[in-house]
Design a protein around this motif. Structure first.
Motif, PDB file in Angstrom:
ATOM      1  N   VAL A 132       3.864  -7.615 -69.579  1.00 48.28           N
ATOM      2  CA  VAL A 132       4.212  -9.135 -70.624  1.00 48.28           C
ATOM      3  C   VAL A 132       5.512  -9.698 -69.817  1.00 48.28           C
ATOM      4  O   VAL A 132       6.818  -8.958 -69.437  1.00 48.28           O
ATOM      5  N   LEU A 133       5.290 -10.850 -69.347  1.00 50.45           N
ATOM      6  CA  LEU A 133       6.728 -11.505 -68.667  1.00 50.45           C
ATOM      7  C   LEU A 133       8.151 -11.841 -69.810  1.00 50.45           C
ATOM      8  O   LEU A 133       7.233 -12.821 -71.314  1.00 50.45           O
ATOM      9  N   GLU A 134       8.748 -12.284 -69.995  1.00 47.75           N
ATOM     10  CA  GLU A 134       9.780 -12.633 -71.154  1.00 47.75           C
ATOM     11  C   GLU A 134      10.088 -13.633 -70.268  1.00 47.75           C
ATOM     12  O   GLU A 134       9.525 -14.429 -68.673  1.00 47.75           O
ATOM     13  N   SER A 135      10.360 -14.914 -70.818  1.00 50.08           N
ATOM     14  CA  SER A 135      10.797 -16.818 -70.382  1.00 50.08           C
ATOM     15  C   SER A 135      12.172 -16.544 -69.160  1.00 50.08           C
ATOM     16  O   SER A 135      13.222 -15.846 -69.899  1.00 50.08           O
ATOM     17  N   ASP A 136      11.887 -16.438 -68.257  1.00 52.10           N
ATOM     18  CA  ASP A 136      13.239 -16.283 -67.548  1.00 52.10           C
ATOM     19  C   ASP A 136      12.741 -16.927 -66.143  1.00 52.10           C
ATOM     20  O   ASP A 136      11.493 -17.020 -65.727  1.00 52.10           O
ATOM     21  N   PRO A 137      14.092 -16.991 -65.247  1.00 49.29           N
ATOM     22  CA  PRO A 137      12.944 -17.457 -63.964  1.00 49.29           C
ATOM     23  C   PRO A 137      12.947 -16.180 -62.981  1.00 49.29           C
ATOM     24  O   PRO A 137      13.643 -14.784 -63.527  1.00 49.29           O
ATOM     25  N   GLY A 153       3.353 -14.881 -70.433  1.00 46.92           N
ATOM     26  CA  GLY A 153       2.852 -14.758 -69.321  1.00 46.92           C
ATOM     27  C   GLY A 153       2.839 -13.346 -68.920  1.00 46.92           C
ATOM     28  O   GLY A 153       3.176 -12.534 -69.554  1.00 46.92           O
ATOM     29  N   PHE A 154       1.932 -12.769 -67.783  1.00 46.27           N
ATOM     30  CA  PHE A 154       2.364 -11.089 -67.073  1.00 46.27           C
ATOM     31  C   PHE A 154       2.162 -11.464 -65.704  1.00 46.27           C
ATOM     32  O   PHE A 154       1.420 -12.261 -65.152  1.00 46.27           O
ATOM     33  N   LEU A 155       2.439 -10.372 -65.267  1.00 44.55           N
ATOM     34  CA  LEU A 155       2.237  -9.944 -63.839  1.00 44.55           C
ATOM     35  C   LEU A 155       1.856  -8.918 -64.022  1.00 44.55           C
ATOM     36  O   LEU A 155       1.632  -7.530 -64.379  1.00 44.55           O
ATOM     37  N   SER A 156       0.227  -8.932 -62.780  1.00 38.47           N
ATOM     38  CA  SER A 156      -0.279  -7.759 -62.767  1.00 38.47           C
ATOM     39  C   SER A 156      -0.002  -7.311 -61.213  1.00 38.47           C
ATOM     40  O   SER A 156      -0.381  -8.434 -59.842  1.00 38.47           O
ATOM     41  N   PHE A 157       0.518  -5.981 -60.771  1.00 37.78           N
ATOM     42  CA  PHE A 157       0.293  -5.517 -58.711  1.00 37.78           C
ATOM     43  C   PHE A 157      -0.465  -4.082 -59.104  1.00 37.78           C
ATOM     44  O   PHE A 157      -0.501  -3.234 -59.405  1.00 37.78           O
ATOM     45  N   ASN A 211      -0.706  -3.723 -53.239  1.00 38.62           N
ATOM     46  CA  ASN A 211      -0.114  -4.808 -52.243  1.00 38.62           C
ATOM     47  C   ASN A 211      -0.344  -5.792 -53.027  1.00 38.62           C
ATOM     48  O   ASN A 211       0.179  -7.256 -51.723  1.00 38.62           O
ATOM     49  N   LYS A 212      -0.488  -6.577 -53.974  1.00 40.28           N
ATOM     50  CA  LYS A 212      -1.458  -7.662 -54.429  1.00 40.28           C
ATOM     51  C   LYS A 212      -0.352  -7.729 -55.430  1.00 40.28           C
ATOM     52  O   LYS A 212      -0.464  -7.310 -56.517  1.00 40.28           O
ATOM     53  N   LEU A 213       0.458  -9.113 -56.024  1.00 47.35           N
ATOM     54  CA  LEU A 213       1.226  -9.517 -56.899  1.00 47.35           C
ATOM     55  C   LEU A 213       0.118 -10.745 -57.636  1.00 47.35           C
ATOM     56  O   LEU A 213       0.504 -11.344 -57.301  1.00 47.35           O
ATOM     57  N   SER A 214      -0.021 -10.688 -58.957  1.00 47.24           N
ATOM     58  CA  SER A 214      -0.129 -11.508 -59.218  1.00 47.24           C
ATOM     59  C   SER A 214       0.752 -12.286 -60.436  1.00 47.24           C
ATOM     60  O   SER A 214       0.868 -11.004 -61.534  1.00 47.24           O
ATOM     61  N   ILE A 215       1.454 -13.618 -60.419  1.00 46.91           N
ATOM     62  CA  ILE A 215       1.823 -13.903 -61.438  1.00 46.91           C
ATOM     63  C   ILE A 215       0.568 -15.237 -62.541  1.00 46.91           C
ATOM     64  O   ILE A 215       0.517 -16.008 -61.733  1.00 46.91           O
ATOM     65  N   LEU A 216       0.792 -14.545 -63.635  1.00 44.47           N
ATOM     66  CA  LEU A 216       0.294 -15.310 -64.851  1.00 44.47           C
ATOM     67  C   LEU A 216       1.260 -15.886 -65.695  1.00 44.47           C
ATOM     68  O   LEU A 216       0.887 -15.433 -66.425  1.00 44.47           O
ATOM     69  N   ALA A 217       1.461 -17.520 -65.671  1.00 44.42           N
ATOM     70  CA  ALA A 217       2.209 -17.251 -66.772  1.00 44.42           C
ATOM     71  C   ALA A 217       1.534 -18.826 -67.688  1.00 44.42           C
ATOM     72  O   ALA A 217       0.310 -19.592 -66.880  1.00 44.42           O
TER      73      ALA A 217
END
Length: 125
Positions: A44-49, A67-71, A74-80
């Motif tokens: 789960v992502l924090e608000s940050d660069p 949002g969140f990230l999923s890896f 070798n595929k990274l999805s960042i869904l914000a």
């Protein structure tokens, strides 16, 4: 160095996609760096660069809010919820938003403005 495929998507648009050597982000569990062949992860992502380093030495910096990230594989999805590339950020408008949020004691708006300014500063380096 091995690369991973990255997709950065906001609620309203695909923000960026491409190959990277490492992605640096802040999750609720702490800072994380993801490279090719990393173990699968969901955070789960924090608000940050978020910083995406490319093989040619370039970097893509984005202000990410929620949002969140999923890896995996070798595929990274960042869904914000909200994501803005640093070069899209109007610094003067972000500074005004920060001052307004401070005056209104709106902690959420203040953090969003601070993250925008951090992202813009990181891309200027």
């Amino acid at each position: 160095m091995a690369e991973l495929h990255v997709e950065l998507v906001a609620a309203d648009r695909k923000v960026w996609a491409g190959e990277a050597t490492i992605v640096l982000a802040r999750t609720k569990s702490g800072d994380i760096g993801i490279q090719a062949n990393h173990t699968p992860v969901l955070g789960v992502l924090e608000s940050d660069p978020v910083t995406i380093r490319q093989a040619d030495g370039g970097a893509v910096v984005a202000a990410v809010h929620g949002g969140f990230l999923s890896f995996a594989d070798n595929k990274l999805s960042i869904l914000a919820e909200i994501a803005e590339l640093a070069d899209e950020i109007n610094v003067e408008r972000a500074e005004r938003a920060l001052e307004r949020a401070k005056a209104e004691t709106d902690a959420g708006a203040q953090r969003r403005a601070e993250v925008r300014l951090l992202a813009a500063a990181n891309t200027a380096k």
